[in-house]
Design an enzyme around this catalytic site. Sequence first.
Site, PDB file in Angstrom:
ATOM      1  N   TYR A   9     -11.661   6.761 -15.442  1.00  0.00           N
ATOM      2  CA  TYR A   9     -11.822   5.554 -14.622  1.00  0.00           C
ATOM      3  C   TYR A   9     -12.478   4.438 -15.436  1.00  0.00           C
ATOM      4  CZ  TYR A   9     -13.372   2.560 -10.755  1.00  0.00           C
ATOM      5  OH  TYR A   9     -13.598   1.494  -9.920  1.00  0.00           O
TER       6      TYR A   9
ATOM      7  N   ASN B  94      -5.106  -4.957  -7.030  1.00  0.00           N
ATOM      8  CA  ASN B  94      -6.351  -4.374  -6.548  1.00  0.00           C
ATOM      9  C   ASN B  94      -6.311  -2.851  -6.437  1.00  0.00           C
ATOM     10  OD1 ASN B  94      -8.929  -4.256  -4.898  1.00  0.00           O
ATOM     11  ND2 ASN B  94      -7.422  -3.576  -3.375  1.00  0.00           N
TER      12      ASN B  94
ATOM     13  N   LYS C 277     -10.724   0.816 -16.573  1.00  0.00           N
ATOM     14  CA  LYS C 277     -11.234  -0.483 -16.136  1.00  0.00           C
ATOM     15  C   LYS C 277     -11.631  -1.352 -17.328  1.00  0.00           C
ATOM     16  CE  LYS C 277     -10.684   0.188 -11.746  1.00  0.00           C
ATOM     17  NZ  LYS C 277      -9.676  -0.586 -10.988  1.00  0.00           N
TER      18      LYS C 277
ATOM     19  N   THR D 183     -17.293   1.633   0.315  1.00  0.00           N
ATOM     20  CA  THR D 183     -15.884   1.786   0.675  1.00  0.00           C
ATOM     21  C   THR D 183     -15.512   3.261   0.560  1.00  0.00           C
ATOM     22  OG1 THR D 183     -15.153   1.464  -1.610  1.00  0.00           O
ATOM     23  CG2 THR D 183     -15.311  -0.507  -0.224  1.00  0.00           C
TER      24      THR D 183
ATOM     25  N   ASP E 226       0.841  -1.184   0.000  1.00  0.00           N
ATOM     26  CA  ASP E 226       0.000   0.000   0.000  1.00  0.00           C
ATOM     27  C   ASP E 226       0.879   1.238   0.000  1.00  0.00           C
ATOM     28  OD1 ASP E 226      -3.253   0.237   0.855  1.00  0.00           O
ATOM     29  OD2 ASP E 226      -2.092   2.080   0.978  1.00  0.00           O
TER      30      ASP E 226
END
Length: 282
Positions: A170, A93, A174, A205, A38
């Site tokens: 975005y 991820n 994807k 989230t 991270d």
Amino acid sequence: MPGRLQNRVALITGAGSGIGLESSILFASEGAHVLLVDLNLAAAERVAALIQERYPNVKAKATKADVGKEADIKAAVDLAVESFGRLDVMFNNAGIMHPEDDNALNTEEKIWDLTMQINLKGVWWGCKYAIQAMRKNPTDESKGLHVGGSIINTASFVALLGAATPQLAYTASKGAVLAMTRELAMVHAREGIRLNSICPGPLKTPLLMDFLNTAEKRDRRMVHLPMGRFGEAVEIAKGALFLASDESSYVTGTDFKVDGGLSSCYVTATGEPALAPPTSLA
């Protein structure tokens, strides 16, 4: 009874929060040694400490990396192999959804480039170095370890559907993840290296909730969700576990939808939510 990832080694990016956090804990609970990657090292270290406390028979290590930098991803893969001896599962991820991402007329080039750098190039580099590591995996049938491995790339339901509320960079990034994953899956299928995309629906989230920062924005999404609620990160983690494990041994090149039926919905479902959300593992 051995876990579904017993003695496997997994590297998870974006492991300090959201899907990455839940997946790290879930993978460890199934016997995997986990390298948590991270940009926020403190967050990843907290999750690693939680794993070591809760599952002392597995190993967990945290490291800082910017997935938008090739050298950082290579170093993370090298660290996983150096620390745990091999790499069996790569979960690409980490990603961003920039608040200034808009339509074709309003999205600035710098926002487009930043989004592609992290969401697409970062996944490409993750695949590249994971494949190199997985090619070196020895076969050890006595321990249930197999040559090859599983690579999971986080895409999105917007890679399958157009969005009237635009987030062009975005969405494009994807969609590219889906195409890239399919091709890599075909190229490396005979090596025992499986590649699949996972396509989450709208999740509760920080990534999405920070983007949907008003009740109006949230309500506009909610009305289209067949189950009447946002998904939870732990639900995506369970899908990732399936793709990481031998339960999906004949699954490669898929766009695995975990979206509460959103991408199959024509007329919005009515009534109360059918299912209560699961409890987080954190």
